[in-house]
Design a protein around this motif. Structure first.
Motif, PDB file in Angstrom:
ATOM      1  N   SER A 123       0.844  -1.194   0.000  1.00 18.33           N
ATOM      2  CA  SER A 123       0.000   0.000   0.000  1.00 18.33           C
ATOM      3  C   SER A 123       0.877   1.240   0.000  1.00 18.33           C
ATOM      4  O   SER A 123       1.918   1.294   0.661  1.00 18.33           O
ATOM      5  CB  SER A 123      -0.920   0.017   1.227  1.00 18.33           C
ATOM      6  N   ARG A 152       1.178   9.962  -2.185  1.00 12.10           N
ATOM      7  CA  ARG A 152       1.656  11.339  -1.990  1.00 12.10           C
ATOM      8  C   ARG A 152       2.312  11.922  -3.238  1.00 12.10           C
ATOM      9  O   ARG A 152       2.353  13.133  -3.399  1.00 12.10           O
ATOM     10  CB  ARG A 152       2.679  11.389  -0.855  1.00 12.10           C
ATOM     11  N   PHE A 162      -6.258   4.041   3.987  1.00 10.07           N
ATOM     12  CA  PHE A 162      -7.259   3.018   4.297  1.00 10.07           C
ATOM     13  C   PHE A 162      -8.509   3.634   4.915  1.00 10.07           C
ATOM     14  O   PHE A 162      -9.536   2.981   5.008  1.00 10.07           O
ATOM     15  CB  PHE A 162      -6.668   2.003   5.286  1.00 10.07           C
ATOM     16  N   GLY A 163      -8.389   4.880   5.398  1.00 11.68           N
ATOM     17  CA  GLY A 163      -9.488   5.475   6.151  1.00 11.68           C
ATOM     18  C   GLY A 163      -9.312   5.231   7.644  1.00 11.68           C
ATOM     19  O   GLY A 163     -10.250   4.805   8.322  1.00 11.68           O
ATOM     20  N   GLY A 164      -8.118   5.497   8.131  1.00 15.55           N
ATOM     21  CA  GLY A 164      -7.863   5.394   9.564  1.00 15.55           C
ATOM     22  C   GLY A 164      -7.719   3.958  10.043  1.00 15.55           C
ATOM     23  O   GLY A 164      -7.643   3.012   9.254  1.00 15.55           O
ATOM     24  N   ALA A 220       6.694   8.788   8.778  1.00 15.93           N
ATOM     25  CA  ALA A 220       5.260   8.504   8.609  1.00 15.93           C
ATOM     26  C   ALA A 220       4.720   7.894   9.907  1.00 15.93           C
ATOM     27  O   ALA A 220       4.269   6.752   9.957  1.00 15.93           O
ATOM     28  CB  ALA A 220       5.035   7.583   7.411  1.00 15.93           C
ATOM     29  N   THR A 275       2.082   8.547  11.763  1.00 16.57           N
ATOM     30  CA  THR A 275       0.646   8.271  11.902  1.00 16.57           C
ATOM     31  C   THR A 275       0.320   6.886  11.357  1.00 16.57           C
ATOM     32  O   THR A 275      -0.387   6.095  11.990  1.00 16.57           O
ATOM     33  CB  THR A 275      -0.173   9.343  11.156  1.00 16.57           C
ATOM     34  N   MET A 276       0.864   6.591  10.175  1.00 13.30           N
ATOM     35  CA  MET A 276       0.600   5.285   9.572  1.00 13.30           C
ATOM     36  C   MET A 276       1.129   4.163  10.461  1.00 13.30           C
ATOM     37  O   MET A 276       0.466   3.136  10.640  1.00 13.30           O
ATOM     38  CB  MET A 276       1.246   5.222   8.178  1.00 13.30           C
ATOM     39  N   LYS A 335      15.512  16.126   6.912  1.00 11.95           N
ATOM     40  CA  LYS A 335      15.039  15.191   7.929  1.00 11.95           C
ATOM     41  C   LYS A 335      16.091  14.097   8.106  1.00 11.95           C
ATOM     42  O   LYS A 335      16.841  13.805   7.167  1.00 11.95           O
ATOM     43  CB  LYS A 335      13.722  14.547   7.489  1.00 11.95           C
TER      44      LYS A 335
HETATM   45  P1  NAP Z   1       1.568   9.736   7.873  1.00  8.15           P
HETATM   46  O1  NAP Z   1       1.442  11.117   8.392  1.00  8.15           O
HETATM   47  O2  NAP Z   1       2.143   8.716   8.762  1.00  8.15           O
HETATM   48  O3  NAP Z   1       0.160   9.172   7.369  1.00  8.15           O
HETATM   49  C1  NAP Z   1      -0.959   9.997   7.111  1.00  8.15           C
HETATM   50  C2  NAP Z   1      -1.991   9.147   6.422  1.00  8.15           C
HETATM   51  O4  NAP Z   1      -1.549   8.801   5.113  1.00  8.15           O
HETATM   52  C3  NAP Z   1      -2.245   7.805   7.100  1.00  8.15           C
HETATM   53  O5  NAP Z   1      -3.130   7.948   8.195  1.00  8.15           O
HETATM   54  C4  NAP Z   1      -2.807   6.994   5.957  1.00  8.15           C
HETATM   55  O6  NAP Z   1      -4.146   7.377   5.672  1.00  8.15           O
HETATM   56  C5  NAP Z   1      -1.969   7.479   4.783  1.00  8.15           C
HETATM   57  N1  NAP Z   1      -0.786   6.657   4.563  1.00  8.15           N
HETATM   58  C6  NAP Z   1       0.504   6.905   4.916  1.00  8.15           C
HETATM   59  N2  NAP Z   1       1.319   5.935   4.492  1.00  8.15           N
HETATM   60  C7  NAP Z   1       0.524   5.019   3.887  1.00  8.15           C
HETATM   61  C8  NAP Z   1       0.777   3.790   3.230  1.00  8.15           C
HETATM   62  N3  NAP Z   1       2.010   3.282   3.094  1.00  8.15           N
HETATM   63  N4  NAP Z   1      -0.295   3.114   2.711  1.00  8.15           N
HETATM   64  C9  NAP Z   1      -1.552   3.607   2.810  1.00  8.15           C
HETATM   65  N5  NAP Z   1      -1.845   4.782   3.406  1.00  8.15           N
HETATM   66  C10 NAP Z   1      -0.831   5.477   3.933  1.00  8.15           C
HETATM   67  O7  NAP Z   1       2.416   9.718   6.510  1.00  8.15           O
HETATM   68  P2  NAP Z   1       2.569  10.782   5.328  1.00  8.15           P
HETATM   69  O8  NAP Z   1       1.529  11.866   5.462  1.00  8.15           O
HETATM   70  O9  NAP Z   1       2.617  10.056   4.056  1.00  8.15           O
HETATM   71  O10 NAP Z   1       3.991  11.370   5.565  1.00  8.15           O
HETATM   72  C11 NAP Z   1       4.446  11.825   6.795  1.00  8.15           C
HETATM   73  C12 NAP Z   1       5.902  12.147   6.700  1.00  8.15           C
HETATM   74  O11 NAP Z   1       6.618  11.099   6.021  1.00  8.15           O
HETATM   75  C13 NAP Z   1       6.203  13.395   5.932  1.00  8.15           C
HETATM   76  O12 NAP Z   1       7.205  14.039   6.671  1.00  8.15           O
HETATM   77  C14 NAP Z   1       6.750  12.939   4.613  1.00  8.15           C
HETATM   78  O13 NAP Z   1       7.707  13.834   4.142  1.00  8.15           O
HETATM   79  C15 NAP Z   1       7.388  11.633   4.970  1.00  8.15           C
HETATM   80  N6  NAP Z   1       7.421  10.749   3.814  1.00  8.15           N
HETATM   81  C16 NAP Z   1       6.374   9.922   3.543  1.00  8.15           C
HETATM   82  C17 NAP Z   1       6.454   9.104   2.433  1.00  8.15           C
HETATM   83  C18 NAP Z   1       5.302   8.164   2.091  1.00  8.15           C
HETATM   84  O14 NAP Z   1       5.422   7.416   1.096  1.00  8.15           O
HETATM   85  N7  NAP Z   1       4.177   8.153   2.798  1.00  8.15           N
HETATM   86  C19 NAP Z   1       7.583   9.111   1.623  1.00  8.15           C
HETATM   87  C20 NAP Z   1       8.625   9.970   1.930  1.00  8.15           C
HETATM   88  C21 NAP Z   1       8.526  10.776   3.033  1.00  8.15           C
HETATM   89  P3  NAP Z   1      -5.411   6.618   6.316  1.00  8.15           P
HETATM   90  O15 NAP Z   1      -5.509   7.081   7.723  1.00  8.15           O
HETATM   91  O16 NAP Z   1      -6.540   7.056   5.453  1.00  8.15           O
HETATM   92  O17 NAP Z   1      -5.145   5.143   6.225  1.00  8.15           O
END
Ligand code: NAP
Length: 284
Positions: free
Chosen positions: A30, A34, A50-52, A76, A78-79, A215
C-alpha cells in the motif's frame, strides 16, 4: 501467507521484489499516494489511505492478511501508529486474550517494522538536531546570513515555517511541485534520489547555500547532500525522527532481517498446518 507491506520507501520495494519470488507468499503493497508518479513495487499495489485504523482493520480482515510489514518512511508516524492499533484490534476481535490464554500479549495479525537506521555524524560534520520542521526553520535563520541560500530538503508539504522569511533564498527540492505558501525568494528543484556528491555540491555552490535542512531519513539514497555539506564546511539542520507513543512492532533495519523473520514462520510444506506465527512478537 498473505503479506501486506505498508510502503513508500526503497526498502519496501526491495522487500516486495524478494517476496514475489517466494512460493508460499502473496504480496500487496500500500502507498499513501503522496507523489504523482510513484515508483511501483513488484506485486499488487493499492494506492491511497485506508481510512484510519477502522479502515485498515477492515482491509486486514477482508483480505485475510496474515502478516503486516510496516516499511513506511521513518517520518510517517501516523501510519505506523495506525498499523499497531489495527493489528491489535484484529487480535482483540479474533482472539480474545486474557491472562494465561494462548493469545495473551500477542498480535493475531503480526506486525513487523522495517526501518532503516538514522544517519550518524562523521568528523567534520556540523549538525544541529532539532525536534521538528518549524524548529528547523528557526535554526536555519540563525545560521544563515541574510542574502544567502538555505537548501530545504524536508519535502513539499511542510514549507510554511520557511515562508515568513523574506531575507534568504530558499532552494527547495521536492519530488513534485510544492502547492502551499512559499518563501518570497525561492527556487524549486524537482528531483528524486539517488543523488551524487558532485551534483549536490554543485547545487550548494551555484545557489550560494550556507545551510542545509534535512530530515534524518537515513539510508544512502539521499545521503550525498550530507557529504557535500561536510566537504564545504556547511552546517546541517537535521530534523529528528518522530517518537512513537505506545507499543511498537518488533523492528529490523534491513530486508534480509525481515525476510528471515517471515521465512521462519512460513510452512515449507504445502499441505502442512497453518503458519506458526508465535515468533513474530519477538525481536530476533
Ligand atoms: P503519515 O502522516 O504517517 O500518514 C498519514 C496518512 O496517510 C495515514 O493515516 C494513511 O491514511 C496514509 N498513509 C501513509 N502511508 C501510507 C501507506 N504506506 N499506505 C496507505 N496509506 C498510507 O504519513 P505521510 O503523510 O505520508 O507522511 C508523513 C511524513 O513522512 C512526511 O514528513 C513525509 O515527508 C514523509 N514521507 C512519507 C512518504 C510516504 O510514502 N508516505 C515518503 C517519503 C517521506 P489513512 O488514515 O486514510 O489510512
Amino acid at each position: 501467507m498473505r503479506v501486506l507491506i505498508l510502503g513508500g520507501t526503497r526498502e519496501a520495494r526491495d522487500l516486495a521484489a524478494v517476496l514475489v519470488g517466494e512460493p508460499d507468499m502473496t504480496v500487496t503493497t500500500s502507498l499513501a499516494g503522496r507523489v504523482r508518479d510513484p515508483a511501483l513495487p513488484a506485486g499488487e499495489t493499492v494506492i491511497g489511505g485506508f481510512g484510519g485504523v477502522d479502515g485498515l482493520r477492515a482491509f486486514l480482515r477482508a483480505r485475510r492478511i496474515d502478516v503486516v510489514v510496516d516499511a513506511t518512511h521513518p517520518f510517517a508516524a501516523t501510519m505506523s501508529a495506525h498499523a499497531v492499533a489495527a493489528c491489535a484490534d484484529v487480535a482483540a476481535a479474533e482472539e480474545p486474550a486474557g491472562p494465561g490464554s494462548p493469545g495473551a500479549g500477542r498480535l493475531a495479525v503480526p506486525l513487523l517494522r522495517l526501518a532503516r537506521p538514522g544517519w550518524t555524524g562523521r568528523p567534520g560534520d556540523d549538525w544541529h538536531r532539532v525536534r521538528d520542521v518549524a524548529a528547523a526553520a528557526d535554526r536555519a535563520r540563525e545560521l544563515c546570513p541574510a542574502g544567502r541560500g538555505v537548501f530545504v530538503t524536508t519535502g513539499r508539504r511542510e514549507l510554511a515555517p520557511f515562508a515568513t522569511d523574506p531575507d534568504r533564498h530558499y532552494v527547495i527540492r521536492a519530488v513534485d511541485p510544492p502547492t502551499g505558501t512559499l518563501p518570497p525568494w525561492h527556487t524549486v528543484l524537482l528531483g528524486r534520489g539517488p543523488y551524487t556528491v558532485e551534483g549536490e555540491s554543485r547545487i550548494l555552490r551555484e545557489h550560494d547555500v550556507r545551510v542545509l535542512v534535512s530530515k534524518d531519513s537515513g539510508g544512502d539514497l539521499t545521503a550525498a547532500k550530507l557529504a557535500a555539506a561536510r566537504a564545504l564546511g556547511l552546517p546541517v539542520v537535521l530534523v529528528d525522527r518522530p517518537r512513537q507513543a505506545g507499543p511498537a512492532a518488533p523492528r529490523w533495519p534491513d530486508v534480509p532481517g525481515v525476510l528471515a523473520a517471515l521465512r521462519a514462520i512460513t510452512p515449507r510444506r504445502p499441505d502442512g498446518p497453518s503458519p506458526d506465527r508465535s515468533d513474530l512478537g519477538r525481536r530476533p
